[in-house]
Design a protein around this motif. Structure first.
Motif, PDB file in Angstrom:
ATOM      1  N   THR A  84       0.859  -1.178   0.000  1.00 62.76           N
ATOM      2  CA  THR A  84       0.000   0.000   0.000  1.00 62.76           C
ATOM      3  C   THR A  84       0.902   1.237   0.000  1.00 62.76           C
ATOM      4  O   THR A  84       2.112   1.114   0.216  1.00 62.76           O
ATOM      5  N   ALA A  85       0.302   2.413  -0.254  1.00 60.83           N
ATOM      6  CA  ALA A  85       1.101   3.644  -0.316  1.00 60.83           C
ATOM      7  C   ALA A  85       0.451   4.736   0.526  1.00 60.83           C
ATOM      8  O   ALA A  85      -0.774   4.799   0.632  1.00 60.83           O
ATOM      9  N   GLU A  86       1.285   5.543   1.129  1.00 61.45           N
ATOM     10  CA  GLU A  86       0.807   6.687   1.921  1.00 61.45           C
ATOM     11  C   GLU A  86       1.733   7.865   1.674  1.00 61.45           C
ATOM     12  O   GLU A  86       2.911   7.670   1.382  1.00 61.45           O
ATOM     13  N   VAL A  87       1.206   9.069   1.839  1.00 60.91           N
ATOM     14  CA  VAL A  87       2.066  10.249   1.792  1.00 60.91           C
ATOM     15  C   VAL A  87       2.314  10.684   3.228  1.00 60.91           C
ATOM     16  O   VAL A  87       1.373  10.931   3.984  1.00 60.91           O
ATOM     17  N   ARG A  88       3.597  10.696   3.641  1.00 59.26           N
ATOM     18  CA  ARG A  88       3.960  11.069   5.009  1.00 59.26           C
ATOM     19  C   ARG A  88       4.941  12.231   4.951  1.00 59.26           C
ATOM     20  O   ARG A  88       6.004  12.103   4.345  1.00 59.26           O
ATOM     21  N   ASP A  89       4.600  13.319   5.586  1.00 58.89           N
ATOM     22  CA  ASP A  89       5.437  14.521   5.585  1.00 58.89           C
ATOM     23  C   ASP A  89       5.827  14.914   4.159  1.00 58.89           C
ATOM     24  O   ASP A  89       6.986  15.241   3.894  1.00 58.89           O
ATOM     25  N   GLY A  90       4.880  14.814   3.256  1.00 58.93           N
ATOM     26  CA  GLY A  90       5.118  15.224   1.879  1.00 58.93           C
ATOM     27  C   GLY A  90       5.869  14.230   1.031  1.00 58.93           C
ATOM     28  O   GLY A  90       6.136  14.485  -0.144  1.00 58.93           O
ATOM     29  N   ALA A  91       6.232  13.070   1.607  1.00 61.25           N
ATOM     30  CA  ALA A  91       6.969  12.062   0.833  1.00 61.25           C
ATOM     31  C   ALA A  91       6.121  10.802   0.664  1.00 61.25           C
ATOM     32  O   ALA A  91       5.348  10.429   1.561  1.00 61.25           O
ATOM     33  N   LEU A  92       6.262  10.179  -0.489  1.00 64.44           N
ATOM     34  CA  LEU A  92       5.532   8.941  -0.769  1.00 64.44           C
ATOM     35  C   LEU A  92       6.248   7.769  -0.081  1.00 64.44           C
ATOM     36  O   LEU A  92       7.455   7.584  -0.251  1.00 64.44           O
TER      37      LEU A  92
END
Lengths: 148, 145
Positions: B32-40
């Motif tokens: 799965t993918a998430e954006v964390r602190d502006g990073a993928l």
């Protein structure tokens, strides 16, 4: 069963290789060979049906490991240090892929391996170069062989 | 029409999570993918089918490579500007630590995007992002047929 036979059975029962449907064909004399039938679950490009590059990486790494293990005089733990893979052309959707690895040289610490993925021998899908580290004198991770 | 063209035609922006959901092998790995602190960031929960060495136990080197190669691909698609799915030309993987049977993460950074080829670096880590399990350097082709 001889050592090669044990390695072959152990490497065939690796959970990841079972999950992708790979089959070990041969291990021995510093070489490893396996086949991977085409399956929809391995697709990396949903438009073309071409298998994911990671599948090729997985089988090449596995074959390289078998080549190294079978090049050693006795069983000892090995680990992949690095692997370079050149993707020469996409695998053909629907066609099974073969993988072959050969251990080129074993030093005290390091083993050097070359491997290829192909549908037809001499027409590579991918070529790879790898280095493995050997831990001599440690308790080897003997192949985990399920009881029959 | 390929998946990226279909999204473009529908006015959609490239969504890494949707891309992973559309790729069968990524589903097999459970990515799965998430954006964390502006990073993928790509996430791969541990599953027994990812094991390569049952004795240690350790995640298969091919799974580690697959996760990082997918992180690189997703990063290129996410940053946009590609007409179709990038194709890997070559990859170099450095295995730094044992991939233990826990959740793994990967992120990538585009080093250079040319007209035809993109150079990408990716890393995989587990509990501690400062202790990478593996690193990948790759070229992807983004033009041509």
């Amino acid at each position: 069963m001889d050592v090669s036979g044990l390695i072959k059975r152990g490497m065939n029962q690796t959970a990841y290789i079972e999950a992708i449907g790979g089959e070990v064909l041969h291990v021995g004399g510093g070489t490893g060979k396996m086949r991977l039938p085409y399956s929809d679950k391995l697709v990396g490009d949903p438009d073309s049906g071409v298998v994911h590059g990671g599948v090729i990486t997985g089988c090449l790494d596995h074959c390289c490991g078998m080549a190294v293990v079978s090049a050693l005089r006795e069983a000892m733990p090995i680990a992949t240090l690095d692997l370079r893979i050149d993707y020469m052309k996409p695998a053909t959707p629907g066609a099974e892929i073969f993988f072959e690895a050969k251990c080129i040289r074993v030093t005290h610490e390091i083993a050097f391996v070359r491997a290829s993925a192909f549908h037809t021998e001499g027409d590579p899908i991918a070529l790879s170069t790898g280095a493995f580290i050997i831990t001599r004198g440690a308790v080897p991770p003997l192949p985990h062989v399920k009881a029959d | 029409m390929d998946i990226l063209s279909r999204w473009r035609a529908g006015g959609e922006t490239p969504d890494p999570a949707k891309l992973l959901a559309a790729i069968p092998y990524c589903q097999l790995l459970g990515l799965t993918a998430e954006v964390r602190d502006g990073a993928l960031v790509l996430i791969m929960p541990f599953g027994a089918h990812l094991i390569g060495n049952p004795v240690l136990p350790a995640i298969h080197g091919g799974v580690i490579g697959s996760l990082m190669e997918t992180a690189a691909l997703a990063q290129i698609v996410w940053e946009g500007g590609v007409e179709r799915l990038p194709k890997p030309v070559d990859i170099n993987i450095d295995y730094l630590r044992t991939g233990r049977p826990v959740t793994s993460y990967a992120s990538a950074r585009i080093t250079k995007q040319g007209r035809r080829v993109v150079n990408v670096h990716a890393q995989m880590w587990q509990e501690d992002a400062a202790k990478p399990v593996a690193a990948l350097r790759a070229h992807f082709l983004i033009a041509g047929s």
